[in-house]
Motif scaffolding. Sequence first.
Motif, mmCIF file in Angstrom:
data_model
loop_
_atom_site.group_PDB
_atom_site.id
_atom_site.type_symbol
_atom_site.label_atom_id
_atom_site.label_comp_id
_atom_site.label_asym_id
_atom_site.label_seq_id
_atom_site.Cartn_x
_atom_site.Cartn_y
_atom_site.Cartn_z
ATOM 1 N N GLN A 15 0.831 -1.200 0.000
ATOM 2 C CA GLN A 15 0.000 0.000 0.000
ATOM 3 C C GLN A 15 0.872 1.258 0.000
ATOM 4 O O GLN A 15 0.572 2.236 -0.694
ATOM 5 N N THR A 18 2.494 1.735 -3.437
ATOM 6 C CA THR A 18 1.504 2.245 -4.394
ATOM 7 C C THR A 18 1.185 3.713 -4.112
ATOM 8 O O THR A 18 1.116 4.534 -5.036
ATOM 9 N N HIS A 19 1.018 4.040 -2.835
ATOM 10 C CA HIS A 19 0.652 5.400 -2.444
ATOM 11 C C HIS A 19 1.704 6.426 -2.854
ATOM 12 O O HIS A 19 1.362 7.536 -3.310
ATOM 13 N N ALA A 21 4.070 5.976 -5.216
ATOM 14 C CA ALA A 21 4.688 5.585 -6.497
ATOM 15 C C ALA A 21 5.100 6.777 -7.349
ATOM 16 O O ALA A 21 6.142 6.748 -8.018
#
Length: 310
Positions: A15, A18-19, A21
């Motif tokens: 997470q 992704t957050h 990226a």
Amino acid sequence: MSNVVLKLPEESLLQIITHYANKKAAAKAQYIRFTAKLPDTVVTVYNSGKVMFQGAGAEREAAKWGQADKSAAKVSGAKGDSLPENFAKLSVLGSDETGTGDFFGPITVAACFVPADKVDLAHELGVKDSKLLNDEYMRKIAPDLREAFLHSVLTLKNEKYNKVQAQGWSQGKIKALLHNQALKLVLSKMEPVKPDAILIDQFAERGIYYNHIKAEKEIIRENVLFSTKAEGLHVSVACASIIARVAFLEEMDRMSAEAGVTLPKGAGKIVDEAAAKILLKHGAEYLKGLTKWHFANTKKAEVLAKKRRA
């Protein structure tokens, strides 16, 4: 600069990656899985599952993902000065010694500086309380520690040890002088940077320690803390302990090669046996150069050697 480290499950790590990226930066080492650079914070995900948030916005960003333990480091049975909050995450210069209880071999003292942004690196390199590690493992990781962190290591060989001990110097005085010198050497390498604190693995009360070194021209006093079991309170002391231990082992290797026999560690019966053999083969003066001569092992070795001559 704030520095917060969280230990998170794989789901949370994904997470985070992704957050952040769109803020991804190049990872600078193989043990780093992901790095992101925000205007006021650097987020680093390590292969170990730890995530470090560093910078003015560290607490803000870390709060999105978990709660860090901000209490001072606590180690069962540790005694000494009260440590600042979140001490384990600060930039600390630590010092420790080894070899004081060994009949053969030197006393070695090391000081090592671990800045806040490299605390996690020390753990990644395999550092923990050296009392939980064996000699083989410490030999393996010591080169990486010496490369990664500013440090100084002092080796007091037996000839010098026996000389000052015969002049009335206690082991406490000898250790205090070596610690002060090792700390001084690392501080000079660090200039103009200063550590948040200096932590000495306590072998004497503060007043006794400073009384031992009162005649020194330069005495390190600023932000100095003392605690027993300090290897578990900050990774800098654990690093220093490992570096000191490996320096001791390397000197023991050299001495063993010179003597033509593997010199045992400690001060038990096996040590008495080895000392007696060396005494019979090379004589008292040679044995003295390998040992802390005032130890009770000397008399025990002399008794054993006498019995074998009879």
